[in-house]
Design an enzyme around this catalytic site. Structure first.
Site, short mmCIF file in Angstrom:
data_model
loop_
_atom_site.label_atom_id
_atom_site.label_comp_id
_atom_site.label_asym_id
_atom_site.label_seq_id
_atom_site.Cartn_x
_atom_site.Cartn_y
_atom_site.Cartn_z
N LYS B 96 37.38 51.77 40.20
CA LYS B 96 38.34 51.04 39.90
C LYS B 96 38.25 51.29 38.35
O LYS B 96 37.52 50.90 37.66
CB LYS B 96 38.01 49.56 40.17
CG LYS B 96 38.79 48.70 39.52
CD LYS B 96 38.30 47.11 39.62
CE LYS B 96 39.01 46.23 38.59
NZ LYS B 96 39.14 44.73 38.83
N GLY B 157 41.01 36.41 35.21
CA GLY B 157 40.17 35.26 34.98
C GLY B 157 41.05 33.99 34.69
O GLY B 157 40.68 32.87 34.46
N ALA B 184 43.59 40.76 40.11
CA ALA B 184 43.45 39.97 38.84
C ALA B 184 44.44 38.70 38.73
O ALA B 184 45.70 39.13 38.82
CB ALA B 184 43.37 40.65 37.52
N GLY B 185 44.12 37.76 38.22
CA GLY B 185 44.95 36.75 38.12
C GLY B 185 45.00 35.48 39.07
O GLY B 185 46.11 34.74 38.96
N ASN B 206 37.83 37.67 42.01
CA ASN B 206 36.59 37.52 41.79
C ASN B 206 36.37 35.95 41.45
O ASN B 206 35.87 35.09 42.05
CB ASN B 206 36.14 38.39 40.81
CG ASN B 206 34.43 38.18 40.59
OD1 ASN B 206 33.76 39.35 40.37
ND2 ASN B 206 33.62 37.12 40.99
N THR B 207 36.91 35.65 40.25
CA THR B 207 36.74 34.42 39.63
C THR B 207 37.29 33.20 40.36
O THR B 207 36.73 32.26 40.41
CB THR B 207 37.41 34.34 38.18
OG1 THR B 207 37.11 35.37 37.42
CG2 THR B 207 37.12 33.26 37.25
#
Lengths: 65, 257
Positions: B96, B157, B184-185, B206-207
């Site tokens: 990645k 995040g 992401a996001g 992830n977050t």
């Protein structure tokens, strides 16, 4: 000889990367190495001679996103 | 199910391994999500340290494929070196590719990204570039050898969901045959469902899972939402319209005035 290990000054007696890693406590560890910003594969560690002031990075698996 | 570089994975959900309250919760969240791919990274290890070995044992136990990242790299050179180190440690050509260009938004540097992608592809890597939703950048990355694209929905995040739905829709439509992961996001399962309904092949997060009050339940919720979106695309959704159209038949209605 004084080198930089992961950003911190360290003294090593071994001149060769493979031996220096053992001296620094990485014997048998799953780590990847770079010297002065260049990747040094496992197979090349025995031939890679360290010099005074070299910047050694030793990285291991970590959590990532 | 999505196919990345010839490998079919069992789930449209890719999950990060960072920020969980404990290794046990990480493991449970993965099990609940059904994710087939875990993102991982490389960080400095102290001499005699065991953190790397311990973490790697947990990931191996999950039985998933790993997608190492180059998180935190700010130049093509740094990212290439990190990728080389990751390939050796994790034993995979997958990477990645993250090359950050802006500190506050963690926006990828498109120029360095293309440069690093070209170098890595030529060296046998299978690159998953973390990118903005720019059409020209997508073209350049494909030219550089990438066979997967990973546009952001919003900065890492933030949990904002799609900040540019038009851009993501245009990207999806412009390259219909390219496997694409929205990375992401994403903050809510509905965000994941929405991008999957647009035709994206997978989502990476992830977050949103790790920082939820109950990461295990949230992992399951994201998995269901991503799967729902995937099924909806295949089910050919009805066209939207502005005015109402009664669904109950008019014929046979009683006159009760």
């Amino acid at each position: 000889m004084k080198i930089e290990l992961n950003g911190e000054a360290r003294e090593v007696s071994a001149g060769q990367l493979a031996e220096a890693l053992v001296e620094l406590g990485y014997g048998g560890a799953t780590v990847a190495t770079a010297v002065n910003g260049a990747f040094v594969p496992v197979a090349a560690r025995a031939e890679r001679i360290l010099s005074e002031g070299d910047r050694l990075e030793v990285l291991a698996p970590r959590q990532g996103g | 199910m999505p196919v990345f570089y010839g490998v079919e994975v069992a789930s449209p959900l890719l999950l990060g391994t960072s920020q969980y309250p404990s290794p046990a919760v990480l493991t449970e969240a993965f099990r609940a999500s059904g994710a087939g791919i875990a993102t991982v990274s490389l960080r400095r290890e102290a001499g005699g340290g065991r953190a790397g070995e311990d973490f790697w044992a947990i990931i191996r136990e999950l039985g998933v494929r790993v997608l190492p990242n180059t998180a935190g790299c700010h130049s093509a050179r740094e990212a290439v070196t990190t990728a080389q180190m990751a390939r050796e440690v994790f034993g995979t050509p997958w990477i990645k590719l993250e090359v950050i260009g802006h500190t506050d938004t963690l926006q990828p540097d498109p120029f360095a990204l293309v440069e690093a992608a070209r170098t890595l592809s030529a060296d046998g890597f299978q690159v998953f570039p973390y990118m903005t939703e720019d059409l020209v950048l997508a073209d350049r990355l494909l030219d550089a050898g990438c066979e997967v694209l990973m546009p952001w929905a919003a900065p890492i995040g933030t949990g904002l969901g799609m900040v540019n739905p038009y851009g993501l829709r245009a990207l999806r439509e412009r390259f219909p045959g390219v496997p694409m992961v929205v990375d992401a996001g994403l903050g809510l399962p509905s965000h994941a469902g929405a991008v999957m309904e647009m035709g994206y092949d997978a989502v990476l997060l992830n977050t949103a899972v790790a920082k939820a009050g109950d990461p295990v339940a949230m992992a399951r919720a994201f998995a269901l939402a991503a799967e729902a979106g995937r099924l909806a695309v295949g089910a050919d959704p009805m066209p939207a319209r502005s005015m109402a159209a009664a669904s109950t038949p008019e014929i046979g209605r009683a006159f009760l005035e």
